[in-house]
Design a protein around this motif. Structure first.
Motif, PDB file in Angstrom:
ATOM      1  N   GLU A 186       0.818  -1.214   0.000  1.00 50.11           N
ATOM      2  CA  GLU A 186       0.000   0.000   0.000  1.00 50.11           C
ATOM      3  C   GLU A 186       0.849   1.260   0.000  1.00 50.11           C
ATOM      4  O   GLU A 186       0.555   2.220  -0.725  1.00 50.11           O
ATOM      5  CB  GLU A 186      -0.915  -0.015   1.219  1.00 50.11           C
ATOM      6  CG  GLU A 186      -1.766   1.226   1.386  1.00 50.11           C
ATOM      7  CD  GLU A 186      -2.548   1.227   2.681  1.00 50.11           C
ATOM      8  OE1 GLU A 186      -3.135   2.284   3.023  1.00 50.11           O
ATOM      9  OE2 GLU A 186      -2.574   0.184   3.379  1.00 50.11           O
ATOM     10  N   TRP A 187       1.910   1.269   0.790  1.00 48.25           N
ATOM     11  CA  TRP A 187       2.657   2.506   1.027  1.00 48.25           C
ATOM     12  C   TRP A 187       3.885   2.675   0.142  1.00 48.25           C
ATOM     13  O   TRP A 187       4.258   3.798  -0.193  1.00 48.25           O
ATOM     14  CB  TRP A 187       3.086   2.579   2.495  1.00 48.25           C
ATOM     15  CG  TRP A 187       1.995   3.045   3.398  1.00 48.25           C
ATOM     16  CD1 TRP A 187       0.991   2.286   3.931  1.00 48.25           C
ATOM     17  CD2 TRP A 187       1.775   4.375   3.859  1.00 48.25           C
ATOM     18  NE1 TRP A 187       0.172   3.064   4.707  1.00 48.25           N
ATOM     19  CE2 TRP A 187       0.628   4.356   4.681  1.00 48.25           C
ATOM     20  CE3 TRP A 187       2.446   5.580   3.673  1.00 48.25           C
ATOM     21  CZ2 TRP A 187       0.136   5.492   5.319  1.00 48.25           C
ATOM     22  CZ3 TRP A 187       1.969   6.723   4.296  1.00 48.25           C
ATOM     23  CH2 TRP A 187       0.826   6.676   5.100  1.00 48.25           C
ATOM     24  N   GLU A 188       4.543   1.588  -0.217  1.00 44.56           N
ATOM     25  CA  GLU A 188       5.813   1.721  -0.930  1.00 44.56           C
ATOM     26  C   GLU A 188       5.700   2.503  -2.242  1.00 44.56           C
ATOM     27  O   GLU A 188       6.562   3.343  -2.529  1.00 44.56           O
ATOM     28  CB  GLU A 188       6.424   0.340  -1.167  1.00 44.56           C
ATOM     29  CG  GLU A 188       7.865   0.390  -1.622  1.00 44.56           C
ATOM     30  CD  GLU A 188       8.532  -0.974  -1.644  1.00 44.56           C
ATOM     31  OE1 GLU A 188       9.398  -1.172  -2.512  1.00 44.56           O
ATOM     32  OE2 GLU A 188       8.188  -1.846  -0.807  1.00 44.56           O
ATOM     33  N   PRO A 189       4.668   2.263  -3.060  1.00 45.11           N
ATOM     34  CA  PRO A 189       4.567   3.074  -4.287  1.00 45.11           C
ATOM     35  C   PRO A 189       4.438   4.567  -4.015  1.00 45.11           C
ATOM     36  O   PRO A 189       4.904   5.398  -4.812  1.00 45.11           O
ATOM     37  CB  PRO A 189       3.304   2.527  -4.967  1.00 45.11           C
ATOM     38  CG  PRO A 189       3.135   1.153  -4.416  1.00 45.11           C
ATOM     39  CD  PRO A 189       3.615   1.239  -2.998  1.00 45.11           C
ATOM     40  N   LEU A 190       3.818   4.922  -2.900  1.00 44.29           N
ATOM     41  CA  LEU A 190       3.675   6.336  -2.557  1.00 44.29           C
ATOM     42  C   LEU A 190       5.008   6.928  -2.099  1.00 44.29           C
ATOM     43  O   LEU A 190       5.340   8.073  -2.424  1.00 44.29           O
ATOM     44  CB  LEU A 190       2.624   6.511  -1.455  1.00 44.29           C
ATOM     45  CG  LEU A 190       1.206   6.035  -1.783  1.00 44.29           C
ATOM     46  CD1 LEU A 190       0.312   6.127  -0.554  1.00 44.29           C
ATOM     47  CD2 LEU A 190       0.626   6.864  -2.922  1.00 44.29           C
TER      48      LEU A 190
ATOM     49  N   ARG B 177      -3.977  14.765   3.762  1.00 46.26           N
ATOM     50  CA  ARG B 177      -5.119  14.037   3.229  1.00 46.26           C
ATOM     51  C   ARG B 177      -4.842  12.551   3.427  1.00 46.26           C
ATOM     52  O   ARG B 177      -3.688  12.166   3.677  1.00 46.26           O
ATOM     53  CB  ARG B 177      -5.307  14.319   1.728  1.00 46.26           C
ATOM     54  CG  ARG B 177      -5.640  15.756   1.411  1.00 46.26           C
ATOM     55  CD  ARG B 177      -6.007  15.935  -0.072  1.00 46.26           C
ATOM     56  NE  ARG B 177      -4.958  15.528  -0.985  1.00 46.26           N
ATOM     57  CZ  ARG B 177      -3.850  16.249  -1.226  1.00 46.26           C
ATOM     58  NH1 ARG B 177      -3.652  17.406  -0.592  1.00 46.26           N
ATOM     59  NH2 ARG B 177      -2.942  15.825  -2.082  1.00 46.26           N
ATOM     60  N   PRO B 178      -5.838  11.697   3.318  1.00 47.82           N
ATOM     61  CA  PRO B 178      -5.546  10.260   3.394  1.00 47.82           C
ATOM     62  C   PRO B 178      -4.475   9.878   2.366  1.00 47.82           C
ATOM     63  O   PRO B 178      -4.526  10.326   1.217  1.00 47.82           O
ATOM     64  CB  PRO B 178      -6.896   9.610   3.062  1.00 47.82           C
ATOM     65  CG  PRO B 178      -7.913  10.625   3.474  1.00 47.82           C
ATOM     66  CD  PRO B 178      -7.287  11.957   3.181  1.00 47.82           C
ATOM     67  N   ALA B 179      -3.516   9.094   2.782  1.00 51.82           N
ATOM     68  CA  ALA B 179      -2.395   8.764   1.904  1.00 51.82           C
ATOM     69  C   ALA B 179      -2.881   8.121   0.607  1.00 51.82           C
ATOM     70  O   ALA B 179      -2.298   8.353  -0.461  1.00 51.82           O
ATOM     71  CB  ALA B 179      -1.428   7.826   2.621  1.00 51.82           C
ATOM     72  N   GLY B 180      -3.951   7.342   0.682  1.00 54.52           N
ATOM     73  CA  GLY B 180      -4.462   6.687  -0.509  1.00 54.52           C
ATOM     74  C   GLY B 180      -5.014   7.639  -1.544  1.00 54.52           C
ATOM     75  O   GLY B 180      -5.222   7.248  -2.706  1.00 54.52           O
ATOM     76  N   GLN B 181      -5.247   8.890  -1.165  1.00 54.77           N
ATOM     77  CA  GLN B 181      -5.760   9.895  -2.099  1.00 54.77           C
ATOM     78  C   GLN B 181      -4.640  10.768  -2.678  1.00 54.77           C
ATOM     79  O   GLN B 181      -4.923  11.734  -3.388  1.00 54.77           O
ATOM     80  CB  GLN B 181      -6.791  10.781  -1.395  1.00 54.77           C
ATOM     81  CG  GLN B 181      -8.023  10.042  -0.910  1.00 54.77           C
ATOM     82  CD  GLN B 181      -8.997  10.958  -0.192  1.00 54.77           C
ATOM     83  OE1 GLN B 181      -8.900  12.182  -0.269  1.00 54.77           O
ATOM     84  NE2 GLN B 181      -9.959  10.356   0.510  1.00 54.77           N
ATOM     85  N   LYS B 182      -3.400  10.429  -2.389  1.00 52.48           N
ATOM     86  CA  LYS B 182      -2.278  11.232  -2.851  1.00 52.48           C
ATOM     87  C   LYS B 182      -1.437  10.427  -3.849  1.00 52.48           C
ATOM     88  O   LYS B 182      -1.423   9.197  -3.832  1.00 52.48           O
ATOM     89  CB  LYS B 182      -1.402  11.678  -1.672  1.00 52.48           C
ATOM     90  CG  LYS B 182      -2.156  12.488  -0.617  1.00 52.48           C
ATOM     91  CD  LYS B 182      -1.271  12.909   0.538  1.00 52.48           C
ATOM     92  CE  LYS B 182      -0.346  14.031   0.164  1.00 52.48           C
ATOM     93  NZ  LYS B 182       0.383  14.575   1.330  1.00 52.48           N
ATOM     94  N   ALA B 183      -0.743  11.150  -4.695  1.00 52.28           N
ATOM     95  CA  ALA B 183       0.130  10.497  -5.673  1.00 52.28           C
ATOM     96  C   ALA B 183       1.519  10.224  -5.112  1.00 52.28           C
ATOM     97  O   ALA B 183       2.316   9.506  -5.723  1.00 52.28           O
ATOM     98  CB  ALA B 183       0.247  11.362  -6.928  1.00 52.28           C
TER      99      ALA B 183
END
Length: 545
Positions: A154-158, A169-175
């Motif tokens: 979930e986090w490594e690509p970010l 913002r929620p991390a999942g909503q960020k590039a």
């Protein structure tokens, strides 16, 4: 009156508009040496572009503005709601965005990725060092997160993204996302096993609520944090997101920002957790082991960051003395000044060569190289960061009164210089870590001796220093009290072996004579006068100066 009497002459022009990477011969040679041929051209092009940006007037302006306008804490909004946000000057975001766009948060699983990133980190840190903190932690968090594959996916690509998005913002909503870290508590410091922050498990698998504090929380504006807390089975590592997936704020009360000696552009905070949601990383009770992957990578960045400060200080000193005349000629041509500059240049090159060798070991990934790193990283972190402050101070003196003035940029370098010696474990912690490895991991010592042994027979002073080091290691009586002496010798022998193999003869000769052969003093500028000091200084000169 000023228009008729005030004439400016004999002042060095600002060191701007140059390629920081291209001007650094030691770094360029290390990149050529350690990168696979198939990525070399691409990496060189990227580093050249980054070097030109780092040496630009624009980047210099960003660095000045980010430090003159340090971050500000806003605990509440206008209506009294707790928000705990940290505001940064736009220049900070420009610096950070440029660094993320250059790939300085992503090195893992790329051919030559660590060498490329270390070289870029060394180059870009010379523009401004404070924003290197979130860059380093974001990059270094990857191996720790991989202890929990679902979280890593979930986090490594970010974290490795080349897109920088400010704001909470929620991390999942960020590039792209940044990660900070919180280990230190009031009562413990480096002794993290005394941490009192509690982690209470929830019904959801791997989820906990944290209650406690962190005395130093780095980069509190980040999207998430790796923290340590006491779970039922002992000290455990957790990922704490700043904003929860539903958009609500995770309880994360910033009590205040630290008022620090240097590193003014970067925020360090005291934070409180009160029922703060977090996800377990790794097994309960294995928190130190889990987070050590992150710590080892950030320690390498301490070495690289210090090498960057040293290189920039030397570049400024050589540039100034090249353009400044006194007592009948350019300062750089005066025998005593040349000695000082050459001594500084040798120290800087030794730090750069060592940092890049460690990065190459990370890229290799083999068992022998991993064992080598377990001694070499804490030893290098101890020694290079210790040498940074006196080097920057001496380089500042080369500019005279001009160097003591804020506009020169040298005071900012000097304030920044002690930080890497403290961050991620002070000098004593590093020295004791080396002793711990020596006692428990014979394969690590064997890998280290194989590395330095590659230069045996090339210089009699290095050979003698290796023998003396082995004698020190064979005598275990009172070794903890002698730990700094032992680790200093380990670091110097390693630097000497690398320079003898890879540096020009005049650089290696100066290092071995002064650092290993005893033909040098405690202060910089005490090299034997018979050495080829002019060539050493010429090698360190920024190409456009």
């Amino acid at each position: 009156m000023a228009t008729t009497t005030h004439t400016v002459s004999n002042q060095a022009p600002p060191l701007l508009g140059y390629d920081v990477f291209g001007a650094d011969r030691a770094l360029g040679e290390a990149v050529e040496r350690h990168l696979p041929p198939e990525v070399l051209d691409e990496a060189r092009d990227g580093l050249t572009a980054l070097g030109r940006s780092a040496g630009s007037a624009q980047a210099a302006s960003w660095g000045t503005e980010a430090n003159a306008n340090p971050p500000r804490l806003r605990t509440h909004d206008r209506y009294g709601h707790r928000i705990d946000e940290v505001d940064f000057h736009p220049a900070w975001h420009r610096l950070l965005g440029h660094a993320v766009g250059a790939g300085l948060t992503g090195a893992w699983d790329r051919p030559g990725g660590h060498v490329r990133r270390a070289a870029g980190f060394l180059v870009w840190t010379q523009a401004e060092a404070g924003h290197g903190c979130p860059l380093s932690m974001t990059h270094a968090a990857v191996p720790a997160l991989r202890a929990e594959p679902e979280v890593a996916a979930e986090w490594e690509p970010l974290l490795t993204s080349r897109v920088y998005e400010e704001g909470l913002r929620p991390a999942g909503q960020k590039a792209g996302a940044l990660l900070g870290m919180g280990m230190t508590e009031k009562q413990g410091g480096s002794d993290v096993r005394t941490n009192t922050t509690r982690a209470e498990p929830l019904a959801e698998d791997g989820a906990y609520l944290l209650t406690g504090h962190k005395w130093f929380c780095s980069a509190p504006m980040s999207d998430g944090f790796l923290v340590l807390a006491q779970a039922p089975d002992g000290l455990t590592c957790f990922l704490l997101p700043r904003v929860l997936p539903d958009g609500s704020r995770n309880p994360f009360a910033i009590q205040r920002l630290k008022d620090k000696l240097g590193n003014r552009s970067n925020a360090s905070a005291e934070v409180e957790f009160d029922g703060t949601w977090a996800r377990r990383i790794g097994e309960e009770g294995q928190g130190v082991r889990t987070i050590m992957g992150m710590v080892a990578a950030t320690r390498l960045d301490c070495v690289t960051g210090s090498a960057a400060l040293m290189r920039q200080a030397v570049a400024q000193a050589v540039h100034h003395t090249t353009h400044r005349s006194a007592f009948g000629g350019p300062l750089v041509d005066k025998p005593l000044m040349r000695n000082v500059l050459a001594d500084l240049a040798v120290e800087s090159e030794a730090a750069t060569v060592l940092a890049m060798r460690l990065a190459a070991a990370y890229d290799d990934g083999g068992e022998s190289e991993a064992a080598f790193l377990r001694i070499a990283v804490p030893a290098a972190k101890y020694w290079v960061t210790k040498r940074c402050t006196p080097l920057v101070g001496e380089a500042l003196e080369c500019l005279g009164g001009n160097g003591y003035v804020e506009e020169s940029g040298m005071p900012r370098l000097l304030r920044e210089a002690p930080l890497n010696s403290i961050w991620e474990g002070s000098g004593n912690v590093q020295a004791l870590d080396v002793l711990r490895v020596l006692r428990r991991e014979p394969l690590a010592l064997n890998a280290f001796l194989q590395e330095v042994g590659r230069a045996r027979g090339a210089d009699h002073r290095l050979d003698a220093a290796i023998r003396d080091m082995l004698t020190e290691l064979a005598d275990l009586a009172g070794i903890e009290a002698r730990a700094r002496r032992v680790v200093e010798r380990i670091a110097l022998v390693l630097q000497g072996s690398l320079l003898v193999r890879w540096a020009p003869p005049e650089v290696a000769d100066a290092f071995c004579a002064s650092r290993l052969g005893g033909d040098g003093g405690a202060a910089f500028g005490t090299l034997p006068h018979t050495l080829d000091l002019a060539s050493v200084v010429a090698r360190a000169r920024p190409v456009d100066s």
